[in-house]
Design a protein around this motif. Sequence first.
Motif, PDB file in Angstrom:
ATOM      1  N   LYS A   2       5.398  -2.529   2.792  1.00  0.00           N
ATOM      2  CA  LYS A   2       4.431  -2.371   1.606  1.00  0.00           C
ATOM      3  C   LYS A   2       4.222  -0.835   1.237  1.00  0.00           C
ATOM      4  O   LYS A   2       4.227  -0.258   2.436  1.00  0.00           O
ATOM      5  CB  LYS A   2       3.209  -3.155   1.826  1.00  0.00           C
ATOM      6  CG  LYS A   2       3.278  -4.593   1.682  1.00  0.00           C
ATOM      7  CD  LYS A   2       1.758  -5.283   1.747  1.00  0.00           C
ATOM      8  CE  LYS A   2       1.882  -6.948   1.570  1.00  0.00           C
ATOM      9  NZ  LYS A   2       2.296  -7.451   2.653  1.00  0.00           N
ATOM     10  N   LYS A   3       3.856  -0.308   0.011  1.00  0.00           N
ATOM     11  CA  LYS A   3       3.551   0.633  -0.279  1.00  0.00           C
ATOM     12  C   LYS A   3       2.678   0.963  -1.447  1.00  0.00           C
ATOM     13  O   LYS A   3       2.754   0.033  -2.383  1.00  0.00           O
ATOM     14  CB  LYS A   3       4.899   1.810  -0.318  1.00  0.00           C
ATOM     15  CG  LYS A   3       5.798   1.301  -1.644  1.00  0.00           C
ATOM     16  CD  LYS A   3       7.010   2.093  -1.789  1.00  0.00           C
ATOM     17  CE  LYS A   3       7.983   1.473  -2.981  1.00  0.00           C
ATOM     18  NZ  LYS A   3       8.990   2.133  -3.023  1.00  0.00           N
ATOM     19  N   VAL A   5       2.032   2.467  -5.017  1.00  0.00           N
ATOM     20  CA  VAL A   5       2.795   3.066  -6.011  1.00  0.00           C
ATOM     21  C   VAL A   5       1.862   3.583  -7.190  1.00  0.00           C
ATOM     22  O   VAL A   5       1.080   2.818  -7.669  1.00  0.00           O
ATOM     23  CB  VAL A   5       3.923   2.288  -6.348  1.00  0.00           C
ATOM     24  CG1 VAL A   5       4.603   2.847  -7.636  1.00  0.00           C
ATOM     25  CG2 VAL A   5       4.782   1.826  -5.365  1.00  0.00           C
ATOM     26  N   VAL A  22       0.410  -2.273  -5.123  1.00  0.00           N
ATOM     27  CA  VAL A  22       1.048  -2.320  -4.102  1.00  0.00           C
ATOM     28  C   VAL A  22       2.590  -3.038  -4.457  1.00  0.00           C
ATOM     29  O   VAL A  22       2.557  -4.113  -4.970  1.00  0.00           O
ATOM     30  CB  VAL A  22       0.520  -3.066  -2.866  1.00  0.00           C
ATOM     31  CG1 VAL A  22       1.423  -3.435  -1.663  1.00  0.00           C
ATOM     32  CG2 VAL A  22      -0.743  -2.402  -2.540  1.00  0.00           C
ATOM     33  N   VAL A  65       5.020   7.375  -4.275  1.00  0.00           N
ATOM     34  CA  VAL A  65       4.245   7.024  -3.357  1.00  0.00           C
ATOM     35  C   VAL A  65       3.441   8.405  -3.146  1.00  0.00           C
ATOM     36  O   VAL A  65       3.876   9.098  -2.706  1.00  0.00           O
ATOM     37  CB  VAL A  65       4.875   6.344  -2.014  1.00  0.00           C
ATOM     38  CG1 VAL A  65       3.832   5.997  -1.081  1.00  0.00           C
ATOM     39  CG2 VAL A  65       5.897   5.482  -2.541  1.00  0.00           C
ATOM     40  N   CYS A  98       9.133   9.731  -0.253  1.00  0.00           N
ATOM     41  CA  CYS A  98       8.241   9.306   0.951  1.00  0.00           C
ATOM     42  C   CYS A  98       6.812   9.556   0.469  1.00  0.00           C
ATOM     43  O   CYS A  98       6.446  10.749  -0.189  1.00  0.00           O
ATOM     44  CB  CYS A  98       8.466   9.741   2.057  1.00  0.00           C
ATOM     45  SG  CYS A  98       9.457   8.470   3.152  1.00  0.00           S
ATOM     46  N   TRP A 101       0.908   6.762   2.195  1.00  0.00           N
ATOM     47  CA  TRP A 101       0.181   5.625   1.679  1.00  0.00           C
ATOM     48  C   TRP A 101       1.165   4.407   1.661  1.00  0.00           C
ATOM     49  O   TRP A 101       1.365   3.904   0.425  1.00  0.00           O
ATOM     50  CB  TRP A 101      -0.596   6.015   0.160  1.00  0.00           C
ATOM     51  CG  TRP A 101      -1.553   7.027   0.155  1.00  0.00           C
ATOM     52  CD1 TRP A 101      -1.876   7.627   1.142  1.00  0.00           C
ATOM     53  CD2 TRP A 101      -2.272   7.231  -0.919  1.00  0.00           C
ATOM     54  NE1 TRP A 101      -2.903   8.600   0.774  1.00  0.00           N
ATOM     55  CE2 TRP A 101      -3.391   8.271  -0.491  1.00  0.00           C
ATOM     56  CE3 TRP A 101      -2.656   6.792  -2.136  1.00  0.00           C
ATOM     57  CZ2 TRP A 101      -4.319   8.839  -1.345  1.00  0.00           C
ATOM     58  CZ3 TRP A 101      -3.493   7.218  -3.011  1.00  0.00           C
ATOM     59  CH2 TRP A 101      -4.395   8.239  -2.353  1.00  0.00           C
ATOM     60  N   SER A 102       1.816   4.092   2.617  1.00  0.00           N
ATOM     61  CA  SER A 102       2.921   3.381   2.947  1.00  0.00           C
ATOM     62  C   SER A 102       2.856   2.779   4.244  1.00  0.00           C
ATOM     63  O   SER A 102       2.119   3.382   5.372  1.00  0.00           O
ATOM     64  CB  SER A 102       3.829   4.094   2.812  1.00  0.00           C
ATOM     65  OG  SER A 102       4.924   3.274   2.663  1.00  0.00           O
ATOM     66  N   GLU A 103       3.403   1.474   4.439  1.00  0.00           N
ATOM     67  CA  GLU A 103       3.492   0.970   5.976  1.00  0.00           C
ATOM     68  C   GLU A 103       4.325   1.759   6.824  1.00  0.00           C
ATOM     69  O   GLU A 103       3.949   1.928   8.077  1.00  0.00           O
ATOM     70  CB  GLU A 103       3.925  -0.684   5.728  1.00  0.00           C
ATOM     71  CG  GLU A 103       2.632  -1.613   5.632  1.00  0.00           C
ATOM     72  CD  GLU A 103       3.198  -2.945   5.708  1.00  0.00           C
ATOM     73  OE1 GLU A 103       2.825  -3.634   6.441  1.00  0.00           O
ATOM     74  OE2 GLU A 103       3.984  -3.297   5.191  1.00  0.00           O
ATOM     75  N   VAL A 105       6.827   5.375   6.948  1.00  0.00           N
ATOM     76  CA  VAL A 105       7.459   6.665   6.548  1.00  0.00           C
ATOM     77  C   VAL A 105       8.773   6.956   7.409  1.00  0.00           C
ATOM     78  O   VAL A 105       8.601   6.925   8.684  1.00  0.00           O
ATOM     79  CB  VAL A 105       6.554   7.598   6.428  1.00  0.00           C
ATOM     80  CG1 VAL A 105       5.449   7.288   5.497  1.00  0.00           C
ATOM     81  CG2 VAL A 105       5.778   8.231   7.616  1.00  0.00           C
TER      82      VAL A 105
END
Length: 282
Positions: A2-3, A5, A22, A65, A98, A101-103, A105
């Motif tokens: 999940k990220k 966006v 998300v 992201v 990248c 704020w992402s699961e 990187v």
Amino acid sequence: MKKVVLPAYNKNIIKAIRSLHVDECNPLEPGKDEVLIRVHAAPCNPSDIAFLMGGYNIVKKVPAVPGFEGSGVVVEAGEGAEDLIDKKVSFFIQEEDCGSWSEYVVSNRKKLVVLDDAMDMDQAACFAINPFTARGLLDIALLRDNHTIIQNAAGGQVAAFVRQMATDMGIEVIDIVRKERTVTRLKEEGARHVLLESDPDFEQKLKKLAAELDARLAFDAVGGALAGRIFNAMPSDAEMVAYGGLSTRPVSGIDSMDLIFRDKIISGFNLPEWREQMDDDF
Ligand SMILES: NC(=O)c1ccc[n+]([C@@H]2O[C@H](COP(=O)([O-])OP(=O)(O)OC[C@H]3O[C@@H](n4cnc5c(N)ncnc54)[C@H](OP(=O)(O)O)[C@@H]3O)[C@@H](O)[C@H]2O)c1
């Protein structure tokens, strides 16, 4: 994975934040000297707010992201980074594809700080930007051989690191804040010289203190009229280093005579450029 966006930049920060959503995608593959990090935490810094509004110097192709730093654990590694598997890290990331704020990187190993196992991972999420910014700013004081610095936005995070590191280096700090309660807080924390920018005698007090302590270096995170007032109150041969524009106003009110006849200068500081000047092991 999940990220978060951002679909489009928006000068209205409330609208920009409300537009965040998300999405799901496959994690990126780490290449040579790169690692895949499972993100533990990522902060929202003033630079992230500016980014969401399209007002930062990094403008990614949207949908993008957000997030320029964070903490996490290395779960996969490309060639040349295998030794980092399972390590706890803080990372700094500005790449197009990248954001923190992402699961997950992907980061180049040069942009990581490997952490001691005892380090708190929430605190570590804010380790890559502000402490190094403070250190980079204080490098200017060391290079110029200045023993007192002035800083505004003194209630903030960068300023707190500057104050702590400066104390350790034997550098005196004149702190400038905009709220009475921040004066009280900083004094309780041990700050020695704290001025309130709305004090009717602010300029006179700053001028007197700057002369007494030979304060010829200022770090400005605010810009606008406040930056000009500080600059004008500093003695000859002073430098003001702009590193933030929190007021969103252009630096103003500077006396040209100071620039012409008193050898005073204004410069800027940008963390990524300072980091590039550091050696490869940074
Ligand atoms: N150039 C670089 O490489 C670099 C690197 C890192 C950070 N920065 C910049 O450094 C700045 C500070 O970051 P930070 O993380 O320390 O921020 P922070 O922790 O959010 O603190 C900001 C401080 O600034 C004060 N402030 C905000 N707007 C102000 C205004 N208009 N006039 C006077 N004071 C104001 C706030 O005062 P109150 O407490 O009264 O609200 C707060 O104490 C930001 O602009 C950030 O983008 C630049």
